[in-house]
Design a protein around this motif. Structure first.
Motif, PDB file in Angstrom:
ATOM      1  N   PRO A   1      -9.035   1.717   7.469  1.00 28.60           N
ATOM      2  CA  PRO A   1      -9.325   1.983   5.956  1.00 28.60           C
ATOM      3  C   PRO A   1      -8.165   2.627   5.247  1.00 28.60           C
ATOM      4  O   PRO A   1      -7.521   3.718   5.478  1.00 28.60           O
TER       5      PRO A   1
ATOM      6  N   LYS B   1      -8.555   2.509   1.197  1.00 27.06           N
ATOM      7  CA  LYS B   1      -9.156   2.989  -0.136  1.00 27.06           C
ATOM      8  C   LYS B   1     -10.765   2.797   0.518  1.00 27.06           C
ATOM      9  O   LYS B   1     -10.999   2.315   1.337  1.00 27.06           O
ATOM     10  N   ASP B   2     -11.494   3.084  -0.640  1.00 23.26           N
ATOM     11  CA  ASP B   2     -12.970   2.716  -0.373  1.00 23.26           C
ATOM     12  C   ASP B   2     -13.242   1.535  -0.401  1.00 23.26           C
ATOM     13  O   ASP B   2     -14.227   1.146   0.604  1.00 23.26           O
ATOM     14  N   ASP B   3     -12.431   0.372  -0.833  1.00 22.37           N
ATOM     15  CA  ASP B   3     -12.760  -0.792  -0.769  1.00 22.37           C
ATOM     16  C   ASP B   3     -11.687  -1.799  -0.159  1.00 22.37           C
ATOM     17  O   ASP B   3     -11.722  -2.879  -0.445  1.00 22.37           O
ATOM     18  N   VAL B   4     -10.763  -0.912   0.396  1.00 27.25           N
ATOM     19  CA  VAL B   4      -9.499  -1.681   0.670  1.00 27.25           C
ATOM     20  C   VAL B   4      -9.383  -1.388   2.453  1.00 27.25           C
ATOM     21  O   VAL B   4      -9.429  -0.335   2.765  1.00 27.25           O
ATOM     22  N   ARG B   5      -9.341  -2.523   3.158  1.00 25.91           N
ATOM     23  CA  ARG B   5      -8.857  -2.387   4.569  1.00 25.91           C
ATOM     24  C   ARG B   5      -7.984  -2.853   5.108  1.00 25.91           C
ATOM     25  O   ARG B   5      -7.371  -4.017   4.651  1.00 25.91           O
TER      26      ARG B   5
ATOM     27  N   HIS C   1       0.877  -1.186   0.118  1.00 27.77           N
ATOM     28  CA  HIS C   1      -0.134  -0.107  -0.135  1.00 27.77           C
ATOM     29  C   HIS C   1       0.797   1.310   0.171  1.00 27.77           C
ATOM     30  O   HIS C   1       0.257   2.391  -0.185  1.00 27.77           O
TER      31      HIS C   1
END
Length: 601
Positions: free
Chosen positions: A537, A539-543, A474
């Motif tokens: 969190p 991004k919007d869809d990445v944790r 990341h």
């Protein structure tokens, strides 16, 4: 004294030095900017020269093609009789017009690209045109003879004459290819490949021309002619094998791939079958199943497939050069615009700095000198306006005139600033925790923090598991967020008296005063569970979820006890990581009689 005054008079003032420095900066910036613009222009010129030389090389190849294309209607004119001969002669005139136009285009491009008229080049073009005129006269002579009076030697001479014209063009083609290579070495493969395809196309045409004489005169082929035809066909096949190998460079281009398949199918499939049939029929009495004119008409589209493949390679490389030219043009203009923008900003900054910074600073210098000389009683011109920083400087000069009470107050402010800087030196900037230096200072002086001499201290060393993978997946900014979240979790789980520090990298430490092995183990496990439940969190869809490994130990306080305490905690952390991570290992240390044993809590 006089010499000292003379030296003072010749010394440059600060203001003069300032203007000289400004001029030097401006000259250096302009020189650098125009150098960048020149680099962009030179890159553009090199790419444009490459484009022009590619066009010259292609014009040379197309001129050779145009001359070769004269042979087909010429062969038909020699082969036909009556009205068919007249029609073939009309097609021949159209082909000759195309040849003349192609040669004129080549000569014009040569003069444009080279820039000067070279006697050697003019002589070569004259040689080509002279050979072409002689070959045309021979073709016309044979075409106007009655078919029954045409001899094989005469027909052969007309065919060979056209071959000589193409051969005369070869030095021009070679020189054009070499110019392209010298301008852009990256085009070497394209030059070699298109040259080989051009030669292969010429060989294919010459095979048809070699068959023409016996077919026109309806005579058998000599053994020598059959051997020559076999060698020429072998040369075409050998060239094709090498071309096929080099075409791997263009395997991703669909147009080139399709043209390659058409050559393999049409020319080397149907075309070679037709040629071999004519050779086989010519070995007997010369009874050919089709006439020479029909044979010529059938072979034309097969040979054109070779031209199509070569033109596809030309088109791709020309498009690449054009794209490079567009990019170079964009870079050149962008460099110019950016350079002029930077120069404009620099000049504006210099003017503003002179008016708003350096001028007021020089005035402040004069005021400080006056203050040191007579306590500020000397009258000065009105203060210039300036930025808030300059006004603050003038305010500082006013402070110098204030009372002793004011100076003492400033001294206290400096002491507070010193304390703040000391605090910054002991704090980790990212997590706002104590840093390792502060922790070690506290740990080495633990005895002063408790009135009980026998009081124990607990130390937990934690390491974020697989933190490098988070950074790799990341990026470091996300890694920083992870460390901040872990730091907040540690502070939330620990008491106000506990000391939480970032020990280094992804490693943290918790120092607990007046504790025991059971309490330190429970705290370490609570921290581990809290970290395991973290969901960060990205991004919007990445944790991002994480775990920590911890080593805990309890030991005596004091300067001599701190390093052994750290070593025991580090060893316990190592056992936790070796046991599979995401666990706590407690070393009883001096409190070995308690209920917790070594291992995961």
């Amino acid at each position: 004294m006089a010499s000292l005054l003379s030296l003072r008079d010749t010394t440059l003032t600060v203001r003069q030095k300032l203007w000289m420095g400004t001029g030097l900066i401006t000259v250096c910036a302009c020189s650098l900017g125009f150098w960048l613009i020149w680099l962009g222009y030179a890159d553009y010129r090199r790419t444009d020269d490459s484009r022009a030389n590619m066009a010259l090389f292609r014009a040379a190849i197309l001129a050779s093609d145009a001359v070769s294309s004269e042979r087909s209607p010429g062969n038909e004119a020699i082969s036909e009789t009556g009205d068919a001969t007249d029609e073939a002669l009309r097609r021949l005139e159209a082909a000759r017009l195309q040849s003349d136009l192609a040669l004129d285009e080549l000569a014009n491009r040569w003069n444009d690209v080279v820039g000067i008229r070279l006697p050697s080049a003019d002589a070569q073009f004259e040689k080509v045109r002279a050979s072409l005129e002689a070959a045309r006269r021979e073709v016309d002579f044979q075409a106007h003879l009655p078919r029954e009076t045409r001899e094989q030697s005469g027909v052969e001479a007309s065919v060979v004459g056209m071959f000589a014209v193409v051969d005369a063009l070869q030095p021009v083609i070679v020189e054009a290819g070499q110019r392209l290579f010298r301008t852009d070495p990256a085009m070497a493969d394209a030059v070699v490949l298109t040259s080989m395809l051009a030669r292969m196309r010429e060989y294919a045409d010459r095979i048809s021309g070699k068959l023409l004489a016996p077919m026109v005169t309806d005579s058998a082929m000599s053994l020598g002619r059959q051997i020559d035809l076999g060698e020429m066909m072998g040369r075409v096949v050998q060239t094709w094998d090498y071309v096929s190998f080099m075409l791997q460079l263009y395997r991703e281009d669909e147009h080139i791939g399709e043209s390659y398949r058409q050559v393999a199918t049409k020319y080397f499939g149907e075309g070679h079958v037709l040629i071999e049939t004519m050779i086989r029929e010519g070995r007997g009495r010369g009874n050919y199943s089709i006439g020479s004119a029909e044979f010529t008409r059938r072979m034309v589209p097969y040979v054109e497939e070779i031209e199509n493949l070569r033109d596809a390679i030309f088109a791709l490389n020309s498009a690449q050069i054009q794209q490079a030219l567009d990019d170079a043009r964009w870079r050149m203009w962008a460099s110019a615009l950016i350079t002029f923008a930077i120069l404009a900003v620099l000049l504006a900054a210099l003017v503003i700095s002179h008016r708003g910074v350096f001028g007021p600073l020089l005035y402040a210098r004069d005021e400080i000198v006056a203050l040191a000389r007579d306590g500020g009683g000397h009258a000065l011109p009105p203060r210039p306006t300036g930025s808030a920083e300059i006004q603050a400087l003038f305010g500082a000069l006013d402070i110098l005139r204030a009372t002793q009470r004011r100076r003492e107050r400033l001294e206290k402010e400096r002491e507070l600033l010193s304390v703040h800087l000391k605090q910054q030196a002991q704090t980790d900037a990212l997590t706002e925790l104590q840093n390792r230096r502060a922790l070690e200072m506290i740990g080495q002086n633990l005895a002063q923090y408790s009135p009980h001499e026998a009081a124990l201290a607990g130390l937990i060393l934690l390491d974020v598991d697989h933190f490098k993978a988070v950074n790799d997946a990341h990026g470091h900014p996300v890694g920083d967020v992870v460390l901040q979240q872990v730091a907040q979790t540690l502070k939330a789980q620990c008491g106000e008296a506990d000391i939480v520090a970032r020990y280094g990298g992804e490693e943290f430490a918790v120092l607990v005063l007046d504790t025991n092995v059971i309490a330190i183990g429970i705290l370490a496990e609570r921290i581990r569970e809290a970290c395991e439940q973290l969901v960060i969190p990205v991004k919007d869809d990445v944790r991002v979820q994480l775990t920590v490994s911890a080593g805990a130990v309890v030991g005596q306080r004091g300067l001599d006890s701190w390093q052994p305490l750290v070593e025991l905690a580090d060893a316990a952390l190592y056992r936790a990581k070796r046991a599979g991570r995401n666990r706590v290992v407690v070393d009883p240390g001096v409190d070995a009689g308690q209920a917790f044993k070594r291992g995961r809590v």
